[in-house]
Design a protein around this motif. Structure first.
Motif, mmCIF file in Angstrom:
data_model
loop_
_atom_site.group_PDB
_atom_site.id
_atom_site.type_symbol
_atom_site.label_atom_id
_atom_site.label_comp_id
_atom_site.label_asym_id
_atom_site.label_seq_id
_atom_site.Cartn_x
_atom_site.Cartn_y
_atom_site.Cartn_z
ATOM 1 N N ARG A 1 -5.192 7.994 4.240
ATOM 2 C CA ARG A 1 -4.602 6.811 4.845
ATOM 3 C C ARG A 1 -3.090 6.986 4.943
ATOM 4 O O ARG A 1 -2.468 7.531 4.028
ATOM 5 N N SER B 1 0.838 -1.190 0.000
ATOM 6 C CA SER B 1 0.000 0.000 0.000
ATOM 7 C C SER B 1 0.879 1.249 0.000
ATOM 8 O O SER B 1 2.017 1.219 0.490
ATOM 9 N N GLY C 1 -1.475 2.621 4.966
ATOM 10 C CA GLY C 1 -2.627 1.757 4.762
ATOM 11 C C GLY C 1 -3.732 1.902 5.775
ATOM 12 O O GLY C 1 -4.815 1.330 5.603
ATOM 13 N N GLU C 2 -3.508 2.674 6.837
ATOM 14 C CA GLU C 2 -4.503 2.816 7.896
ATOM 15 C C GLU C 2 -5.165 4.190 7.835
ATOM 16 O O GLU C 2 -4.483 5.203 7.667
ATOM 17 N N PRO C 3 -6.503 4.247 7.972
ATOM 18 C CA PRO C 3 -7.189 5.548 7.991
ATOM 19 C C PRO C 3 -6.791 6.349 9.222
ATOM 20 O O PRO C 3 -6.666 5.799 10.317
ATOM 21 N N ILE C 4 -6.606 7.645 9.056
ATOM 22 C CA ILE C 4 -6.159 8.470 10.179
ATOM 23 C C ILE C 4 -7.294 9.329 10.741
ATOM 24 O O ILE C 4 -7.104 10.024 11.740
#
Length: 254
Positions: A71, A7, A74-77
Motif C-alpha cells: 500500500r 496510515s 493507504g491505497e493498494p497499488i
C-alpha cells in the motif's frame, strides 16, 4: 479520545520479488513485512546483493511485487495500471541516486525543475520559483545557472536532493546517496538529509555504511532478501567472517 494515527506512507505485507532467467527463479526478496511512517527516517542496510535496491524500487513504484500486498499512502497499488502508477510516483516520490543522474546539457535550475514539467497546472514561472526555493534549501542557489559538469560531486548530489524535494513528495528515497562521495562530502550530504528530516520529510535510505545509517530513526537489516533483526544480522556477520557453511544457512533460512 485519541485521534487515529495516519496510515503509513508505505506498507508491505508478505512482499516478495522473483526475477526469471529462463527456467531459473531468482528470489531476490522473500516475505517482507515493513511499514514506513510519515515523518520517519529509515535506513535499509545490508551487504551487496541482499536486495536493498530492489526493495527501494518497489517502494518507489518503479516495479511491482511478484506476490504479497503493498500500500502507498493507504491505497493498494496492485491493481494500478502503468499510467496510474507513473502519476502516483511523480506526484509523491522523490529519488536521490548514487550516480546523481543529472542531465548534463541542462542547467542546475532546469535539472531541479524537471520533475515539475510532468505535472499539469504548473507554469514556467512557478517551476522556476519552486526550483529556486529547493536549491536555496540545499545551499546551491548561487549555482543555479551552472551545468552539472561545472560542479563537484558533493555539489551535484546537493542538486540531486533539491530535484528530489522540489515537488514536496510524500517520501524521499535515497539509494546509496554517499556512495560516490569522499567522506567529507558524504557527511555533508547526510547532514543535509538530517535537516530535511528534522523539517518533516519522510526519508528511506539504502546504505551499506553503519556510520550513515546511525543518522536514521531506525535501521532495517536485510540479508539474502529477508528482513532480520539486529542480533541475527550481527551473528551472521560474525559467522560469515569465520566461514558460514551451507548447513547453517539452511537452518537460518529454511
Amino acid at each position: 479520545m485519541r485521534s487515529p494515527q495516519p496510515s503509513p506512507v508505505i506498507e508491505m505485507r508478505g512482499v516478495g520479488k522473483v526475477f526469471l532467467a529462463g527456467a531459473i527463479e531468482n528470489h531476490v526478496l522473500t516475505d517482507i513485512h515493513l511499514a514506513i511512517g510519515r515523518g520517519e527516517f529509515v535506513a535499509i542496510a545490508g551487504p551487496s546483493g541482499c536486495g536493498k535496491t530492489t526493495l527501494l524500487s518497489l517502494m518507489g513504484l518503479l516495479d511491482q511485487p511478484t506476490h504479497g500486498e503493498m500500500r502507498f499512502l493507504g491505497e493498494p497499488i496492485g491493481g494500478l495500471g502503468r499510467r496510474q502508477t507513473a502519476a502516483l510516483r511523480n506526484a509523491h516520490v522523490g529519488f536521490v541516486f548514487q550516480a546523481f543522474n543529472l542531465v548534463a546539457d541542462m542547467t542546475v535550475a532546469e535539472n531541479v525543475a524537471l520533475p515539475l514539467t510532468f505535472r499539469g497546472g504548473i507554469g514556467r514561472r512557478e517551476r522556476a520559483d519552486r526550483a529556486g526555493a529547493a536549491l536555496a534549501s540545499v545551499g546551491m542557489a548561487h549555482r543555479m545557472g551552472h551545468f552539472p559538469g561545472q560542479l563537484s560531486g558533493g555539489q551535484q548530489q546537493r542538486v540531486a536532493v533539491a530535484r528530489a524535494v522540489v515537488g514536496e513528495p510524500a517520501i524521499l528515497l535515497a539509494d546509496e546517496p554517499t556512495g560516490n562521495l569522499d567522506l567529507r562530502n558524504g557527511e555533508n550530504v547526510m547532514a543535509l538529509l538530517s535537516r530535511l528530516h528534522a523539517a518533516g520529510t519522510t526519508i528511506c535510505m539504502v546504505t551499506h555504511d553503519d556510520r550513515f545509517s546511525a543518522a536514521a530513526d531506525r535501521t532495517v537489516r536485510l540479508l539474502d532478501g529477508q528482513v532480520v533483526d539486529e542480533a541475527t544480522f550481527r551473528q551472521l556477520q560474525r559467522e560469515a567472517e569465520c566461514g558460514l557453511d551451507e548447513r547453517r544457512i539452511m537452518e537460518i533460512f529454511p
